[in-house]
Design a protein around this motif. Sequence first.
Motif, PDB file in Angstrom:
ATOM      1  N   ASP A   1       9.476 -33.344 -28.320  1.00  0.00           N
ATOM      2  CA  ASP A   1       9.151 -34.713 -28.736  1.00  0.00           C
ATOM      3  C   ASP A   1       8.501 -35.442 -27.554  1.00  0.00           C
ATOM      4  O   ASP A   1       9.147 -35.661 -26.528  1.00  0.00           O
ATOM      5  N   VAL A   2       7.233 -35.831 -27.689  1.00  0.00           N
ATOM      6  CA  VAL A   2       6.546 -36.517 -26.596  1.00  0.00           C
ATOM      7  C   VAL A   2       6.571 -38.034 -26.747  1.00  0.00           C
ATOM      8  O   VAL A   2       6.143 -38.755 -25.841  1.00  0.00           O
ATOM      9  N   ARG A   3       7.054 -38.544 -27.864  1.00  0.00           N
ATOM     10  CA  ARG A   3       7.064 -39.991 -28.093  1.00  0.00           C
ATOM     11  C   ARG A   3       7.939 -40.682 -27.033  1.00  0.00           C
ATOM     12  O   ARG A   3       9.144 -40.472 -26.999  1.00  0.00           O
ATOM     13  N   GLY A   4       7.312 -41.456 -26.208  1.00  0.00           N
ATOM     14  CA  GLY A   4       8.056 -42.136 -25.157  1.00  0.00           C
ATOM     15  C   GLY A   4       8.657 -41.200 -24.135  1.00  0.00           C
ATOM     16  O   GLY A   4       9.512 -41.601 -23.345  1.00  0.00           O
ATOM     17  N   GLY A   5       8.245 -39.940 -24.146  1.00  0.00           N
ATOM     18  CA  GLY A   5       8.804 -38.944 -23.241  1.00  0.00           C
ATOM     19  C   GLY A   5       9.912 -38.127 -23.873  1.00  0.00           C
ATOM     20  O   GLY A   5      10.418 -37.178 -23.267  1.00  0.00           O
ATOM     21  N   GLY A   6      10.335 -38.508 -25.106  1.00  0.00           N
ATOM     22  CA  GLY A   6      11.352 -37.737 -25.801  1.00  0.00           C
ATOM     23  C   GLY A   6      12.653 -37.651 -25.026  1.00  0.00           C
ATOM     24  O   GLY A   6      13.190 -38.641 -24.541  1.00  0.00           O
ATOM     25  N   HIS A   7      13.161 -36.423 -24.860  1.00  0.00           N
ATOM     26  CA  HIS A   7      14.410 -36.210 -24.137  1.00  0.00           C
ATOM     27  C   HIS A   7      14.195 -36.193 -22.618  1.00  0.00           C
ATOM     28  O   HIS A   7      15.154 -36.099 -21.854  1.00  0.00           O
TER      29      HIS A   7
ATOM     30  N   GLY B   1      19.800 -37.391 -27.645  1.00  0.00           N
ATOM     31  CA  GLY B   1      18.853 -38.364 -28.182  1.00  0.00           C
ATOM     32  C   GLY B   1      17.486 -38.289 -27.533  1.00  0.00           C
ATOM     33  O   GLY B   1      17.276 -37.577 -26.551  1.00  0.00           O
ATOM     34  N   GLU B   2      16.548 -39.018 -28.118  1.00  0.00           N
ATOM     35  CA  GLU B   2      15.187 -39.124 -27.590  1.00  0.00           C
ATOM     36  C   GLU B   2      14.775 -40.587 -27.515  1.00  0.00           C
ATOM     37  O   GLU B   2      15.329 -41.428 -28.216  1.00  0.00           O
ATOM     38  N   SER B   3      13.771 -40.859 -26.716  1.00  0.00           N
ATOM     39  CA  SER B   3      13.328 -42.229 -26.471  1.00  0.00           C
ATOM     40  C   SER B   3      12.988 -42.968 -27.764  1.00  0.00           C
ATOM     41  O   SER B   3      13.300 -44.148 -27.913  1.00  0.00           O
ATOM     42  N   HIS B   4      12.326 -42.275 -28.704  1.00  0.00           N
ATOM     43  CA  HIS B   4      11.905 -42.921 -29.948  1.00  0.00           C
ATOM     44  C   HIS B   4      12.645 -42.380 -31.158  1.00  0.00           C
ATOM     45  O   HIS B   4      12.205 -42.562 -32.301  1.00  0.00           O
ATOM     46  N   GLY B   5      13.782 -41.700 -30.945  1.00  0.00           N
ATOM     47  CA  GLY B   5      14.602 -41.232 -32.052  1.00  0.00           C
ATOM     48  C   GLY B   5      15.449 -42.364 -32.602  1.00  0.00           C
ATOM     49  O   GLY B   5      15.328 -43.525 -32.200  1.00  0.00           O
ATOM     50  N   GLU B   6      16.342 -42.017 -33.504  1.00  0.00           N
ATOM     51  CA  GLU B   6      17.209 -43.025 -34.111  1.00  0.00           C
ATOM     52  C   GLU B   6      18.140 -43.660 -33.086  1.00  0.00           C
ATOM     53  O   GLU B   6      18.414 -44.865 -33.137  1.00  0.00           O
ATOM     54  N   ALA B   7      18.641 -42.838 -32.162  1.00  0.00           N
ATOM     55  CA  ALA B   7      19.615 -43.341 -31.202  1.00  0.00           C
ATOM     56  C   ALA B   7      19.703 -42.390 -30.016  1.00  0.00           C
ATOM     57  O   ALA B   7      19.198 -41.267 -30.044  1.00  0.00           O
ATOM     58  N   ILE B   8      20.338 -42.888 -28.952  1.00  0.00           N
ATOM     59  CA  ILE B   8      20.687 -42.074 -27.800  1.00  0.00           C
ATOM     60  C   ILE B   8      22.184 -42.267 -27.562  1.00  0.00           C
ATOM     61  O   ILE B   8      22.792 -43.194 -28.095  1.00  0.00           O
ATOM     62  N   GLY B   9      22.776 -41.402 -26.777  1.00  0.00           N
ATOM     63  CA  GLY B   9      24.199 -41.565 -26.531  1.00  0.00           C
ATOM     64  C   GLY B   9      24.757 -40.476 -25.648  1.00  0.00           C
ATOM     65  O   GLY B   9      24.015 -39.677 -25.075  1.00  0.00           O
TER      66      GLY B   9
ATOM     67  N   MET C   1      17.249 -27.342 -25.324  1.00  0.00           N
ATOM     68  CA  MET C   1      17.533 -28.206 -24.180  1.00  0.00           C
ATOM     69  C   MET C   1      19.041 -28.441 -24.075  1.00  0.00           C
ATOM     70  O   MET C   1      19.691 -28.765 -25.064  1.00  0.00           O
ATOM     71  N   SER C   2      19.582 -28.268 -22.902  1.00  0.00           N
ATOM     72  CA  SER C   2      20.990 -28.543 -22.666  1.00  0.00           C
ATOM     73  C   SER C   2      21.099 -29.658 -21.643  1.00  0.00           C
ATOM     74  O   SER C   2      20.523 -29.579 -20.563  1.00  0.00           O
ATOM     75  N   SER C   3      21.811 -30.711 -21.987  1.00  0.00           N
ATOM     76  CA  SER C   3      21.973 -31.848 -21.085  1.00  0.00           C
ATOM     77  C   SER C   3      23.466 -32.106 -20.885  1.00  0.00           C
ATOM     78  O   SER C   3      24.008 -33.112 -21.321  1.00  0.00           O
ATOM     79  N   VAL C   4      24.118 -31.131 -20.233  1.00  0.00           N
ATOM     80  CA  VAL C   4      25.550 -31.199 -19.972  1.00  0.00           C
ATOM     81  C   VAL C   4      25.779 -30.973 -18.485  1.00  0.00           C
ATOM     82  O   VAL C   4      25.161 -30.087 -17.886  1.00  0.00           O
ATOM     83  N   ILE C   5      26.655 -31.772 -17.873  1.00  0.00           N
ATOM     84  CA  ILE C   5      26.939 -31.621 -16.458  1.00  0.00           C
ATOM     85  C   ILE C   5      28.397 -31.979 -16.199  1.00  0.00           C
ATOM     86  O   ILE C   5      28.996 -32.771 -16.930  1.00  0.00           O
TER      87      ILE C   5
END
Length: 357
Positions: free
Chosen positions: A119-125, A15-23, A1-5
């Motif tokens: 990762d499907v937890r909370g929708g993940g990424h 990050g993911e919804s239920h991971g350690e952190a997002i940023g 997955m690439s999330s760059v714009i």
Amino acid sequence: MSSVIGNKVKLSVFGESHGEAIGCVIDGLPAGIKLDFDEIYKDMARRAPGRDGASTPRLEKDIPKILSGVIGNVTTGAPLAMLIENTNVKSGDYENIMIVPRPSHSDYPAFVKYGGFNDVRGGGHFSGRLTAPLTFAGAVAKQALANRGITVGAHIKRIGEVSENGFELNCIDKKLLRSLSDKAFAVICPESEEKMRAEIEKYKADKNSVGGEIECAAIGLEAGFGGNMFDTVEGELSRLLFSIPAVKGVQFGLGFGFASANAKAVNDEYEIKDGRVALKSNNNGGVIGGITSGAPLVVSVAFKPTPSIAAKQNSVNLQTMENAELEIKGRHDPCIVPRAVPVVEAAVALGLLDTIL
């Protein structure tokens, strides 16, 4: 997955919804931008969950931790890196989602694309939680734009069957946009809030959700930014706006209203006003030929109802390949629209900053 714009100003979200952190990391910001972190925290709070009865009860403080790129509240020109810890997760609510995908959610297409490793937890990424870093980046961009005399603001134009009048396309007041950005429930007409909240409660009580529309404006833009064909302002902003989960439609000015109109009725004619070229109307929403016209930029964004609802829905079991009934647990918004207002502002601000640089 690439999330760059981005082109001049690049945003990378992780990050993911239920991971350690997002940023996120913002690369290309000019040095010397003095940041008002109280304003940034205000936008983060407007988006944050658990602060209003119309949103999910998941409570996250969403306080950004700056890792680099800022000294003494002033940008250094280095990449600005930011982190938000996830502190209130209930991953067990998503165990059944791993094999029974939610209707109208990313679960099944992502399962196919990533071979079930997503990762499907909370929708993940794919989660709306990832709009928190976008809101942060947009809050920074709004301050950079303000230094150039550009103001961005938005309001809830519709929730379900309840709507309020939109902006006057060719006459939008800076004071109005700023006042909207101060509101937790951003409506122009105070009477609209009670009616819209009642609409949300109606669907919430029925274990359902409801969609809506947000209208965003930017004023202070000079004519001449953007380009034709593949470099249009509409294209750049739409790409960012469609990164917001649940966005299914974007239009500028009259948008689809042009389809039933005639040119004499909707053409934006010119005049000389105060010694400058001006538009007598602004049906194109501030963009003509992919380039800013000097009139207010006005864009409307349509949100679908939150797919995760408490009512039982039909789905399939991806292990047994049989039909299945899905009952979703977890904490979800009965209407995402009120919390999405600062996110739309952020996407527009970030896109405009990238365009004018």
